[in-house]
Design a protein around this motif. Structure first.
Motif, PDB file in Angstrom:
ATOM      1  N   VAL A  88       0.953  -1.139  -0.051  1.00 19.87           N
ATOM      2  CA  VAL A  88       0.056   0.003   0.112  1.00 19.87           C
ATOM      3  C   VAL A  88       0.737   1.379   0.003  1.00 19.87           C
ATOM      4  O   VAL A  88       2.173   1.101   0.197  1.00 19.87           O
ATOM      5  CB  VAL A  88      -0.812   0.193   1.341  1.00 19.87           C
ATOM      6  N   HIS A  89       0.409   2.418  -0.032  1.00 18.89           N
ATOM      7  CA  HIS A  89       0.993   3.560  -0.226  1.00 18.89           C
ATOM      8  C   HIS A  89       1.022   4.331   1.263  1.00 18.89           C
ATOM      9  O   HIS A  89      -0.094   4.595   1.727  1.00 18.89           O
ATOM     10  CB  HIS A  89       0.649   4.861  -1.330  1.00 18.89           C
ATOM     11  N   VAL A  90       2.204   4.496   1.745  1.00 17.03           N
ATOM     12  CA  VAL A  90       2.411   5.129   2.974  1.00 17.03           C
ATOM     13  C   VAL A  90       1.449   6.617   2.982  1.00 17.03           C
ATOM     14  O   VAL A  90       0.907   6.881   3.962  1.00 17.03           O
ATOM     15  CB  VAL A  90       3.814   5.221   3.463  1.00 17.03           C
ATOM     16  N   PRO A  91       1.634   7.382   2.118  1.00 17.37           N
ATOM     17  CA  PRO A  91       0.767   8.849   2.019  1.00 17.37           C
ATOM     18  C   PRO A  91      -0.633   8.496   2.150  1.00 17.37           C
ATOM     19  O   PRO A  91      -1.160   9.445   2.432  1.00 17.37           O
ATOM     20  CB  PRO A  91       1.469   9.314   0.608  1.00 17.37           C
ATOM     21  N   GLY A  92      -0.940   7.263   1.963  1.00 21.78           N
ATOM     22  CA  GLY A  92      -2.495   7.088   2.148  1.00 21.78           C
ATOM     23  C   GLY A  92      -2.968   7.423   3.680  1.00 21.78           C
ATOM     24  O   GLY A  92      -4.107   7.347   4.018  1.00 21.78           O
ATOM     25  N   GLY A  93      -1.925   7.406   4.837  1.00 23.32           N
ATOM     26  CA  GLY A  93      -2.025   7.509   5.872  1.00 23.32           C
ATOM     27  C   GLY A  93      -2.251   6.440   7.021  1.00 23.32           C
ATOM     28  O   GLY A  93      -2.255   5.248   6.467  1.00 23.32           O
ATOM     29  N   LYS A  94      -1.953   6.523   8.344  1.00 22.76           N
ATOM     30  CA  LYS A  94      -1.773   5.566   9.180  1.00 22.76           C
ATOM     31  C   LYS A  94      -3.161   4.857   9.333  1.00 22.76           C
ATOM     32  O   LYS A  94      -3.142   3.489   9.276  1.00 22.76           O
ATOM     33  CB  LYS A  94      -1.674   6.129  10.455  1.00 22.76           C
ATOM     34  N   GLN A  95      -4.304   5.385   9.214  1.00 23.67           N
ATOM     35  CA  GLN A  95      -5.724   4.669   9.574  1.00 23.67           C
ATOM     36  C   GLN A  95      -5.831   3.627   8.222  1.00 23.67           C
ATOM     37  O   GLN A  95      -5.983   2.565   8.358  1.00 23.67           O
ATOM     38  CB  GLN A  95      -6.618   5.439   9.470  1.00 23.67           C
ATOM     39  N   MET A  96      -5.347   4.266   7.040  1.00 25.97           N
ATOM     40  CA  MET A  96      -5.563   3.350   5.688  1.00 25.97           C
ATOM     41  C   MET A  96      -4.668   2.104   5.975  1.00 25.97           C
ATOM     42  O   MET A  96      -5.195   0.978   5.740  1.00 25.97           O
ATOM     43  CB  MET A  96      -5.264   4.201   4.790  1.00 25.97           C
ATOM     44  N   MET A  97      -3.422   2.538   6.404  1.00 29.43           N
ATOM     45  CA  MET A  97      -2.523   1.187   6.520  1.00 29.43           C
ATOM     46  C   MET A  97      -3.307   0.249   7.680  1.00 29.43           C
ATOM     47  O   MET A  97      -3.012  -0.876   7.562  1.00 29.43           O
ATOM     48  CB  MET A  97      -1.078   1.661   6.993  1.00 29.43           C
ATOM     49  N   ALA A  98      -3.491   0.658   8.802  1.00 23.96           N
ATOM     50  CA  ALA A  98      -3.950   0.104   9.937  1.00 23.96           C
ATOM     51  C   ALA A  98      -5.207  -0.950   9.470  1.00 23.96           C
ATOM     52  O   ALA A  98      -5.402  -1.976   9.787  1.00 23.96           O
ATOM     53  CB  ALA A  98      -4.437   0.938  11.015  1.00 23.96           C
ATOM     54  N   SER A  99      -6.241  -0.243   8.700  1.00 26.42           N
ATOM     55  CA  SER A  99      -7.169  -1.016   8.017  1.00 26.42           C
ATOM     56  C   SER A  99      -6.820  -2.121   7.251  1.00 26.42           C
ATOM     57  O   SER A  99      -7.458  -3.353   7.317  1.00 26.42           O
ATOM     58  CB  SER A  99      -8.109   0.075   7.309  1.00 26.42           C
ATOM     59  N   ALA A 100      -5.791  -2.148   6.521  1.00 26.37           N
ATOM     60  CA  ALA A 100      -5.322  -3.087   5.570  1.00 26.37           C
ATOM     61  C   ALA A 100      -4.712  -4.252   6.291  1.00 26.37           C
ATOM     62  O   ALA A 100      -4.893  -5.238   6.203  1.00 26.37           O
ATOM     63  CB  ALA A 100      -4.152  -2.536   4.581  1.00 26.37           C
ATOM     64  N   ARG A 101      -3.776  -3.701   7.564  1.00 23.54           N
ATOM     65  CA  ARG A 101      -3.284  -4.579   8.385  1.00 23.54           C
ATOM     66  C   ARG A 101      -4.478  -5.646   8.967  1.00 23.54           C
ATOM     67  O   ARG A 101      -4.358  -6.835   9.202  1.00 23.54           O
ATOM     68  CB  ARG A 101      -2.723  -3.924   9.585  1.00 23.54           C
ATOM     69  N   GLU A 102      -5.585  -4.969   9.421  1.00 18.38           N
ATOM     70  CA  GLU A 102      -6.711  -5.609  10.118  1.00 18.38           C
ATOM     71  C   GLU A 102      -7.545  -6.678   9.144  1.00 18.38           C
ATOM     72  O   GLU A 102      -7.561  -7.766   9.606  1.00 18.38           O
ATOM     73  CB  GLU A 102      -7.702  -4.574  10.573  1.00 18.38           C
ATOM     74  N   ALA A 103      -7.323  -6.240   8.023  1.00 21.74           N
ATOM     75  CA  ALA A 103      -7.909  -7.406   6.961  1.00 21.74           C
ATOM     76  C   ALA A 103      -7.219  -8.313   6.869  1.00 21.74           C
ATOM     77  O   ALA A 103      -7.710  -9.548   6.594  1.00 21.74           O
ATOM     78  CB  ALA A 103      -8.298  -6.352   5.660  1.00 21.74           C
ATOM     79  N   VAL A 104      -5.829  -8.421   6.629  1.00 22.07           N
ATOM     80  CA  VAL A 104      -4.937  -9.423   6.488  1.00 22.07           C
ATOM     81  C   VAL A 104      -5.092 -10.275   7.596  1.00 22.07           C
ATOM     82  O   VAL A 104      -4.999 -11.434   7.437  1.00 22.07           O
ATOM     83  CB  VAL A 104      -3.623  -8.845   6.288  1.00 22.07           C
ATOM     84  N   GLU A 105      -5.003  -9.599   8.732  1.00 24.08           N
ATOM     85  CA  GLU A 105      -5.240 -10.620  10.097  1.00 24.08           C
ATOM     86  C   GLU A 105      -6.543 -11.082  10.265  1.00 24.08           C
ATOM     87  O   GLU A 105      -6.644 -12.456  10.499  1.00 24.08           O
ATOM     88  CB  GLU A 105      -5.058  -9.737  11.198  1.00 24.08           C
ATOM     89  N   GLN A 106      -7.530 -10.756   9.650  1.00 20.28           N
ATOM     90  CA  GLN A 106      -8.796 -11.560   9.449  1.00 20.28           C
ATOM     91  C   GLN A 106      -8.721 -12.459   8.610  1.00 20.28           C
ATOM     92  O   GLN A 106      -9.150 -13.865   8.836  1.00 20.28           O
ATOM     93  CB  GLN A 106     -10.120 -10.386   9.132  1.00 20.28           C
ATOM     94  N   VAL A 107      -8.200 -12.330   7.587  1.00 18.14           N
ATOM     95  CA  VAL A 107      -7.862 -13.676   6.219  1.00 18.14           C
ATOM     96  C   VAL A 107      -6.945 -14.556   7.120  1.00 18.14           C
ATOM     97  O   VAL A 107      -7.343 -15.771   6.983  1.00 18.14           O
ATOM     98  CB  VAL A 107      -7.259 -13.172   5.206  1.00 18.14           C
ATOM     99  N   ALA A 108      -5.918 -14.233   7.479  1.00 16.57           N
ATOM    100  CA  ALA A 108      -5.000 -15.101   8.503  1.00 16.57           C
ATOM    101  C   ALA A 108      -5.767 -16.004   9.622  1.00 16.57           C
ATOM    102  O   ALA A 108      -5.439 -17.114   9.698  1.00 16.57           O
ATOM    103  CB  ALA A 108      -3.840 -14.623   8.893  1.00 16.57           C
ATOM    104  N   ALA A 109      -6.731 -15.497  10.197  1.00 18.00           N
ATOM    105  CA  ALA A 109      -7.331 -16.039  11.269  1.00 18.00           C
ATOM    106  C   ALA A 109      -8.386 -17.143  10.653  1.00 18.00           C
ATOM    107  O   ALA A 109      -8.455 -17.922  11.416  1.00 18.00           O
ATOM    108  CB  ALA A 109      -8.205 -15.058  12.057  1.00 18.00           C
ATOM    109  N   GLY A 110      -8.484 -17.208   9.439  1.00 15.12           N
ATOM    110  CA  GLY A 110      -9.489 -17.905   8.818  1.00 15.12           C
ATOM    111  C   GLY A 110      -8.617 -19.224   8.155  1.00 15.12           C
ATOM    112  O   GLY A 110      -9.238 -20.168   7.713  1.00 15.12           O
TER     113      GLY A 110
END
Length: 240
Positions: A88-110
């Motif tokens: 992802v692009h860092v200039p998209g902001g901390k919340q955007m990056m954190a949201s992507a991280r959460e989505a990845v964690e959800q997939v991994a939890a499955g």
């Protein structure tokens, strides 16, 4: 890690057929391939499946940047594809990056394997003059380090940055924080449109986790031989 585990070959082609030809030439020497926007669209995403069928790792280089909810959705789908790494692009902001991280964690939890999630700091085609044209007066290296710190705070695994910043990223963010470095040019190749470049040997010396090399290998008369030469230069960096 061996040099072969750190080399990523960029498949910058406009057709699936050209990419497949390059993969077949390189598959004995290369384990990780980067699929960017052009090839992903040209192949309708099918090149990712082809690489995975070959047992290769895929760095999905689509550089997501949008509102947090949209990027989270894209990150979720990328993770479901089973890619090794995406960004992802860092200039998209901390919340955007954190949201992507959460989505990845959800997939991994499955039960699916969790990919590395990395952030693009400053494109290696940009130098200080380019940043000034964009209204950014901060020194390029300082900007990269600041964005790397932000990416780490957001929970990302690492960043994409020039090898010129790799050592300072390790110092600022820790040895486990991954540095994926394009802008790598062997001693025998042309710089092309990259401005902040370094040789494979020096990039490894600086602490780069992965090196991204495209045209010096894929554009060579003998891509397999070019890949071997790059790997040899990387090995020299390990020995220093």
């Amino acid at each position: 890690m061996k040099a072969k585990d750190k080399l990523i070959v960029a498949l910058d082609f406009d057709t699936r057929e050209k990419a497949v030809d390059a993969i077949q030439r390189l598959e004995a020497d290369v384990e990780i391939f980067k699929v960017g926007l052009e090839l992903y669209l040209a192949s309708r995403g099918k090149i990712v499946e082809y690489l995975q069928e070959k047992g290769k790792k895929v760095f999905l280089d689509l550089k997501f940047m949008d509102i947090p909810n949209t990027v989270a959705g894209a990150a979720r789908e990328a993770a479901k594809m089973g890619v090794f790494m995406f960004n992802v692009h860092v200039p998209g902001g901390k919340q955007m990056m954190a949201s992507a991280r959460e989505a990845v964690e959800q997939v991994a939890a499955g039960g699916l394997q969790k990919p590395l999630l990395i952030g693009v700091t400053v494109l290696t085609s940009l130098d200080q003059n380019d940043l000034l044209q964009l209204g950014i007066t901060q020194d390029v290296k300082e900007l990269v380090i600041a964005r790397a710190r932000l990416a780490k705070e957001a929970g990302l695994d690492g960043v994409v940055a020039s090898p010129k910043e790799a050592a300072e990223i390790k110092s600022a963010c820790g040895d486990e924080f991954v540095s994926v470095c394009p802008g790598v040019r062997p001693t025998w190749s042309a710089a092309g449109d990259q401005k902040r470049i370094m040789t494979p040997k020096d990039a490894i010396n600086q602490g780069a986790s992965y090196l991204v090399v495209g045209r010096p290998i894929t554009g060579a008369e003998n891509p397999a031989e070019a890949a071997k030469l790059v790997l040899e230069e990387m090995e020299e960096g390990f020995e220093c």
